[in-house]
Design a protein around this motif. Structure first.
Motif, PDB file in Angstrom:
ATOM      1  N   PHE A  43      -6.736  -3.201  10.175  1.00 32.16           N
ATOM      2  CA  PHE A  43      -7.011  -3.458   8.751  1.00 32.16           C
ATOM      3  C   PHE A  43      -7.678  -4.801   8.489  1.00 32.16           C
ATOM      4  O   PHE A  43      -8.083  -5.084   7.369  1.00 32.16           O
ATOM      5  CB  PHE A  43      -5.770  -3.225   7.864  1.00 32.16           C
ATOM      6  CG  PHE A  43      -4.723  -4.299   7.854  1.00 32.16           C
ATOM      7  CD1 PHE A  43      -3.476  -4.062   8.393  1.00 32.16           C
ATOM      8  CD2 PHE A  43      -4.963  -5.529   7.255  1.00 32.16           C
ATOM      9  CE1 PHE A  43      -2.493  -5.030   8.363  1.00 32.16           C
ATOM     10  CE2 PHE A  43      -3.981  -6.502   7.225  1.00 32.16           C
ATOM     11  CZ  PHE A  43      -2.751  -6.254   7.792  1.00 32.16           C
ATOM     12  N   SER A  45      -2.139   5.130   7.306  1.00 35.10           N
ATOM     13  CA  SER A  45      -1.018   4.742   8.147  1.00 35.10           C
ATOM     14  C   SER A  45       0.265   4.646   7.313  1.00 35.10           C
ATOM     15  O   SER A  45       1.347   4.979   7.791  1.00 35.10           O
ATOM     16  CB  SER A  45      -1.365   3.471   8.928  1.00 35.10           C
ATOM     17  OG  SER A  45      -0.626   2.388   8.519  1.00 35.10           O
ATOM     18  N   ALA A  46       0.134   4.255   6.022  1.00 36.02           N
ATOM     19  CA  ALA A  46       1.312   4.257   5.149  1.00 36.02           C
ATOM     20  C   ALA A  46       1.825   5.680   4.955  1.00 36.02           C
ATOM     21  O   ALA A  46       3.039   5.932   4.989  1.00 36.02           O
ATOM     22  CB  ALA A  46       0.961   3.638   3.799  1.00 36.02           C
ATOM     23  N   VAL A 102       0.838  -1.194   0.000  1.00 33.95           N
ATOM     24  CA  VAL A 102       0.000   0.000   0.000  1.00 33.95           C
ATOM     25  C   VAL A 102       0.873   1.243   0.000  1.00 33.95           C
ATOM     26  O   VAL A 102       0.641   2.184  -0.743  1.00 33.95           O
ATOM     27  CB  VAL A 102      -0.948   0.008   1.212  1.00 33.95           C
ATOM     28  CG1 VAL A 102      -1.608   1.357   1.354  1.00 33.95           C
ATOM     29  CG2 VAL A 102      -1.993  -1.058   1.033  1.00 33.95           C
ATOM     30  N   SER A 103       1.945   1.229   0.790  1.00 33.54           N
ATOM     31  CA  SER A 103       2.736   2.453   0.872  1.00 33.54           C
ATOM     32  C   SER A 103       3.452   2.735  -0.445  1.00 33.54           C
ATOM     33  O   SER A 103       3.607   3.866  -0.842  1.00 33.54           O
ATOM     34  CB  SER A 103       3.715   2.405   2.038  1.00 33.54           C
ATOM     35  OG  SER A 103       4.778   1.561   1.740  1.00 33.54           O
ATOM     36  N   PHE A 119      -7.544   2.902   6.546  1.00 33.21           N
ATOM     37  CA  PHE A 119      -6.536   2.868   7.597  1.00 33.21           C
ATOM     38  C   PHE A 119      -5.159   2.598   7.001  1.00 33.21           C
ATOM     39  O   PHE A 119      -4.183   3.272   7.331  1.00 33.21           O
ATOM     40  CB  PHE A 119      -6.870   1.795   8.647  1.00 33.21           C
ATOM     41  CG  PHE A 119      -5.694   1.445   9.511  1.00 33.21           C
ATOM     42  CD1 PHE A 119      -5.308   2.294  10.535  1.00 33.21           C
ATOM     43  CD2 PHE A 119      -4.945   0.311   9.263  1.00 33.21           C
ATOM     44  CE1 PHE A 119      -4.190   1.999  11.307  1.00 33.21           C
ATOM     45  CE2 PHE A 119      -3.837   0.004  10.029  1.00 33.21           C
ATOM     46  CZ  PHE A 119      -3.458   0.854  11.053  1.00 33.21           C
ATOM     47  N   LEU A 120      -5.081   1.598   6.116  1.00 35.39           N
ATOM     48  CA  LEU A 120      -3.790   1.257   5.503  1.00 35.39           C
ATOM     49  C   LEU A 120      -3.206   2.450   4.751  1.00 35.39           C
ATOM     50  O   LEU A 120      -2.013   2.737   4.859  1.00 35.39           O
ATOM     51  CB  LEU A 120      -3.961   0.087   4.531  1.00 35.39           C
ATOM     52  CG  LEU A 120      -3.953  -1.312   5.124  1.00 35.39           C
ATOM     53  CD1 LEU A 120      -4.064  -2.345   4.017  1.00 35.39           C
ATOM     54  CD2 LEU A 120      -2.687  -1.557   5.919  1.00 35.39           C
ATOM     55  N   LEU A 121      -4.047   3.139   3.989  1.00 40.12           N
ATOM     56  CA  LEU A 121      -3.570   4.289   3.212  1.00 40.12           C
ATOM     57  C   LEU A 121      -3.020   5.374   4.130  1.00 40.12           C
ATOM     58  O   LEU A 121      -1.910   5.874   3.919  1.00 40.12           O
ATOM     59  CB  LEU A 121      -4.717   4.872   2.381  1.00 40.12           C
ATOM     60  CG  LEU A 121      -5.208   4.028   1.209  1.00 40.12           C
ATOM     61  CD1 LEU A 121      -6.457   4.648   0.596  1.00 40.12           C
ATOM     62  CD2 LEU A 121      -4.110   3.919   0.171  1.00 40.12           C
ATOM     63  N   LEU A 159      -9.021  -0.494   4.296  1.00 40.05           N
ATOM     64  CA  LEU A 159      -8.193   0.133   3.260  1.00 40.05           C
ATOM     65  C   LEU A 159      -7.813   1.567   3.632  1.00 40.05           C
ATOM     66  O   LEU A 159      -6.654   1.966   3.497  1.00 40.05           O
ATOM     67  CB  LEU A 159      -8.926   0.115   1.918  1.00 40.05           C
ATOM     68  CG  LEU A 159      -8.107   0.680   0.761  1.00 40.05           C
ATOM     69  CD1 LEU A 159      -6.848  -0.151   0.542  1.00 40.05           C
ATOM     70  CD2 LEU A 159      -8.919   0.736  -0.509  1.00 40.05           C
TER      71      LEU A 159
END
Lengths: 268, 288
Positions: free
Chosen positions: B109, B172-173, A261-262, B168-170, B166
């Motif tokens: 997530f 947090s990244a 994702v990152s 959250f993942l975005l 999703l």
């Protein structure tokens, strides 16, 4: 203040994950546990009855295999179409190239859910209702995949291909022995994404399947006939069967998932 | 000259399937929807006569449609801020080193691993007013499916459940990409958590945050499947949304033309949002 952060985060994350925990726990509840006072979070006597009934009294396995089959076939077709298209748009020059590329990518602007009326008519007139092809038809074009693959292919030097072609290498050989192997990472990521998108689709498969035996699991799961009678055990068991493999995959792969994702969304 | 011809035809053959699908399942239905919305259409889907904008004028005095429009906009208004605040809080709280933090992140997530219809069925059962765990556990007596406000709240909860993984993942990244030496300096200089977020993290995750907000708005305007599984638009149409009504008109009531007109309204709404998104996307590419 800073000391409280881990506590707050943990309580919060437990609340988020509670429905998943409860679903798994409730799938082992004997019937009477659902109406027990005070409410139970863990089964009084764990039972596998719900699982037996979920499989015996519904067509869960048929639904599941329909879903797996269409998601697998859909993914293969979708990736093939995207790869071929991206290949043409990267390595060839031809009339109308930019216009055609924009035309394909611009389909992103048309939300599929708002197109269901006409698409259903199309599928019906092609006599594809209640077929696997009908279920996957509207998901076969993935403009985002085509776009991302082209971005990736662009990093491969044009001279590579020219040299290969001069040496007598065909396009199909260049694709299968060079381009696809070096793009493996991005292709796998997109394929996983495709699989889960098609597997999780709800509205379209609901419309194009009328026969019970053709239903996908996402549709079938809502029509098992247990929850309507407040017979929650088998319903929770069916959901647990469906989600457990994905949960395990997610937990095992949490690092690569977070990394992908990152890199995908921030380009670093 | 010998090789010029195959070189010309080959790229077209390679893009033919994609092009065919784009026309068959995107452009053709799009154009037919627009055309149908200007006609009367028979039950079998055949166009009868051209009536101009009459479907639209009928639509905008139709109480059912006005309810759908207002419900969709209200849902968007409730859902987007709720979801963004929850996902951002989750990302900020779990953005620290250590095993416990990793566990928190996995929990945040994990809802992503549960498919749409599974999550909706889970919610449906957990929020059942008589034997659902939520009312029992919290000692509530809320009629989640028979009270307008409760049903809308339930839909917002369902929406957050679907999107939290999703989003959250975005977020947090994006937070993890904030350079750690900057955070170190902020800490040494004695900046509070709020200050660090306000002046350091927020500007640096701004583009991701905008992306999340815009995609949330788009998803909210198109919401239909959760409505279909959870509330079926009830009670008293209080959760009937645009796409759900379009589905009802087209597939249940045989009002094909009205369904097409609603679809056109949905297109207009989402176009606006998506064009906004494309602009933001372009700006983000520019930053890199």
């Amino acid at each position: 203040m800073r000391r409280l952060i881990p506590i707050a985060a943990t309580l919060f994350s437990l609340a988020v994950v509670f429905p998943i925990f409860y679903t798994i726990s409730a799938s082992f509840f004997p019937y009477t546990d659902f109406t027990a006072i005070p409410a139970r979070l863990l089964p009084s006597v764990p039972t596998l009855d719900n699982y037996a009934r979920a499989f015996r009294e519904s067509n869960l396995l048929v639904f599941l295999s329909n879903s797996l089959y269409s998601a697998l076939a859909g993914t293969v077709l979708r990736m093939t179409i995207s790869i071929l298209g991206a290949y043409a748009f990267t390595f060839f020059t031809f009339r109308g190239k930019n216009l055609l590329f924009v035309l394909i990518v611009a389909t992103m602007l048309l939300p599929p859910d708002a197109l269901i009326l006409e698409n259903y008519t199309t599928i019906r007139s092609l006599r594809l209702t209640d077929t696997y092809l009908g279920i996957i038809s509207t998901t076969l074009l993935a403009p985002t995949h085509l776009f991302m693959l082209r971005q990736y292919f662009k990093t491969v030097s044009q001279e590579y291909r020219e040299a290969a072609i001069i040496e007598g290498c065909s396009d199909s050989r260049f694709l299968t022995t060079l381009l696809i192997p070096i793009s493996k990472a991005v292709i796998i990521t997109l394929a996983i994404h495709s699989f889960s998108t098609i597997f999780n689709d709800y509205l379209w498969p609901l419309l194009v399947t009328n026969r019970e035996m053709m239903r996908t699991v996402q549709v079938g799961l809502t029509m098992l006939g247990f929850s309507e009678n407040l017979d929650y055990g088998p319903q929770f068991a069916a959901i647990t069967v469906l989600m457990t493999p994905i949960l395990i995959t997610f937990i095992a792969l949490h690092n690569p998932i977070q990394d992908s994702v990152s890199t995908r969304f921030t380009g670093r | 000259m010998k090789s010029a011809y195959p070189k010309q035809i080959k790229p077209y053959l390679l893009i033919a399937p994609a092009l065919l699908l784009a026309v068959l399942f995107s452009y053709r239905p799009f154009i037919l929807t627009l055309i149908n919305s200007l006609h009367t259409v028979s039950l079998a889907g055949k166009r009868l006569s051209f009536i101009g904008l009459e479907n639209y004028t009928r639509l905008f005095v139709n109480p059912s449609f006005l309810a759908s429009l207002s419900n969709t906009l209200r849902f968007t208004l409730f859902f987007v801020p709720t979801n963004v605040v929850i996902c951002l809080a989750a990302a900020l709280l779990s953005n620290r080193p250590g095993r416990l933090a990793t566990l928190n992140q996995i929990f945040f997530f994990l809802p992503m691993a549960v498919g749409l219809s599974s999550s909706m069925m889970i919610i449906k059962m957990m929020f059942n007013p008589s034997i659902g765990i939520i009312n029992q556990l919290l000692g509530f007596d809320i009629q989640w499916f028979n009270n307008r406000h409760a049903a809308m709240t339930l839909l917002v909860i369902a929406g957050v459940g679907l999107d939290i993984g999703l989003d959250f993942l975005l977020l947090s990244a994006a937070l993890r990409n904030v350079p750690s030496d900057l955070l170190e300096v902020a800490k040494i200089e004695g900046a509070s958590g709020v200050q660090t977020f306000r002046y350091l993290q927020a500007p640096l995750i701004g583009s991701t945050l905008l992306f999340v907000v815009v995609t949330n708005i788009k998803d909210a305007m198109l919401i239909s499947s959760p409505v279909m599984i959870l509330t079926e638009g009830g009670p008293f149409r209080s959760t009937q949304t645009l796409v759900y009504q379009m589905y009802l008109e087209g597939f249940k009531s045989g009002n094909y033309a009205i369904g097409s007109a609603i679809a056109t309204v949905v297109f207009l709404l989402t176009f606006t949002v998506l064009l906004l998104l494309l602009r933001l996307e372009r700006r983000r590419v520019y930053y890199q």
